[in-house]
Design a protein around this motif. Structure first.
Motif: not given
Ligand code: NAD
Length: 470
Positions: A21, A23-24, A26, A28, A84, A310, A352
């Protein structure tokens, strides 16, 4: 898992890569990466389908229209995927889906309008009993290679006109945004497209994209991406057809007589949309000296109010860039300009992949933020004395995709179309003004050929002459 579509079937790749992802950071999902054998198989099957399957213009119209409806119906799911994959906030995502629907509809309409020409042979002195006409025939296999920053609509601008013209498509989307392309292919199949008419291959450009370039079973390449890769495609394509939509450094000029409130609003929206990752994004704003300070103040004020961060927060307007590495690159370019004397008037911060909307003044002319494509939410303000100087500054890049000009002077507006060396010149709009019906494309290092279904469909077809003696 993002699968490959080969010879009408969804299949697993040779191996898979994790998708993270924007932004995060993580994971997906996963992307199946094609092998060299699968690339060969996909092109072979596409070539066979191009020989075997003939859809009538009306069938193509109906499929593309149904696809537009399905896209609209699946909007919410598509928006999730877009957030995402790209980090687009909802507004940018909705725009992408809305325009993709339009592009499918416009392409459908073109399928029904494909007509050749009558050649008045007997108008030649002494020539009798001859007639001639042209017919438009599909080129065969069209290969579409697409970037990450518009994973639905740019893909639709390639795939839909190609299908409207009766071609078979091999699609290689950006490895950073494979899932939107999966969704689009599934929509086309669900809308009635024979699945053999579209293949989808995932993987890195240097391997999978490159492997597609040397395959002579492909007759036409439609590419959007960097000028570096565009050159490589043109070199490999040789005498085969190409349509290349490449890099850009876009300027928007604000003259002293401009409607400043209009200009501020449009420049802020266009400079930071999709975190500045748009080929026509306002990278340079050229402001006429008498209003320079006052206009800059308004621009900074408006930029300060742009919510960023976000992409899943409803108020966010500017989300993350595509990767942390790209945001770090923008940060380095900014720092280099500041070392050379530039002033950051607002923004300049990074967390980030999120880069704050930034306005920069006094940047040295040789700083990369000025003279290379920045592709980040950074606008560089440059004062100019005269209209001629504004043209000169806007034109002095290797690129020529689009330019904007704000003025109330009709004669300046009329002359700008001639004096600004770009594929599109927009008066009282920014360089980033686009609706999908337009002919869209560049000159110089921004490439050639035109998107916009009406124009693209003809590039993706051959006009063949038939003459009859009787
Ligand atoms: P990119 O050139 O890195 O990649 C574009 C596509 O080409 C990707 O699918 C990639 O996998 C593939 N590719 C990479 N190397 C290849 C190779 N050697 N052979 C074949 N394919 C290869 O571009 P990007 O970073 O995804 O997108 C940003 C660029 O796209 C910017 O320069 C931007 O200006 C440009 N762009 C232009 C327009 C336009 O209409 N002119 C629109 C959007 C983006």
């Amino acid at each position: 898992m993002s699968k490959l579509l080969i010879a009408g079937r969804w299949v697993a790749g040779d191996h898979s890569e994790v998708l993270t992802d924007c932004y995060s950071g993580q994971p997906y999902g996963e992307m199946g990466v094609a092998s060299a054998r699968q690339v060969d198989e996909a092109v072979g099957a596409a070539a066979q389908a191009a020989r075997r399957i003939r859809l009538s213009p009306d069938e193509r119209y109906r499929i593309l229209m149904r696809a537009a409806d399905l896209m609209q119906a699946r909007k919410e799911k598509l928006l999730d995927t877009l957030v995402s994959e790209t980090g687009f906030p909802r507004g940018d995502g909705e725009n992408e889906v809305r325009r993709c629907v339009q592009t499918l509809q416009l392409s459908a309409e073109e399928a029904r309008r494909l007509v050749g020409d009558i050649v008045p042979m007997e108008a030649t002195p002494g020539l009798k009993n001859r007639m001639g006409y042209t017919v438009l025939v599909p080129r065969g296999v069209v290969c579409a290679i697409t970037p990450y920053n518009s994973p639905l609509n740019v893909v639709a601008h390639k795939v839909a006109p190609a299908l409207a013209g009766g071609n078979v498509v091999v699609l290689k989307p950006s490895e950073l945004t494979p899932l939107s392309a999966v969704a689009l292919c599934q929509i086309l199949i669900d809308a009635g497209l024979p699945p053999e008419c579209i293949s989808l291959l995932h993987g890195p450009g240097a391997a999978i994209g490159r492997a597609l370039l040397d395959d002579n079973r492909i007759q036409f390449y439609t590419f959007t991406g960097s000028t570096r890769v565009g050159r490589e495609i043109q070199q490999a394509a040789g005498l085969r057809g190409t349509q290349l939509e490449l890099g850009s450094i876009a300027s928007t000029i604000v003259l002293a007589d401009a409607d400043q409130a209009l200009a501020v609003g449009k420049i802020v929206a266009a400079g930071f949309r999709k975190a500045g990752q748009v080929c026509t994004s306002v990278q340079r704003v050229l402001i006429q000296r008498p209003i320079y300070e006052a206009f800059l103040e308004k621009l900074v004020e408006a930029t300060r109010k742009v919510p960023y961060g976000d992409p899943r927060q409803p108020e966010t307007v500017v989300g993350p860039m595509i990767t942390v590495q790209q945001a770090e690159r923008a940060e380095q370019w900014l720092a280099e300009a500041v070392r050379g004397g530039a002033r950051v008037l607002v923004g300049g911060k990074r967390e980030r992949a999120v880069f704050a909307p930034t306005i920069l003044a006094d940047a040295p002319p040789d700083a990369r933020v000025v003279c290379e494509e920045v592709f980040a939410p950074i606008i560089v303000a440059i004062p100019v004395d005269t209209v001629e100087q504004a043209y000169e500054r806007a034109n002095d890049t290797p690129y020529g995709l689009a330019a904007g000009l704000f003025t109330r002077d009709l004669s300046v507006a009329m002359q700008a179309g001639v004096n600004l060396q770009f594929g599109g010149v927009h008066i009282n709009e920014t360089s980033s003004s686009r609706v999908d019906v337009m002919p869209f494309g560049g000159v110089k290092d921004s490439g050639f050929g035109r998107e916009g279904p009406r124009y693209a469909v003809r590039e993706m077809m051959e006009e063949r002459l038939v003459t009859i003696a009787f």
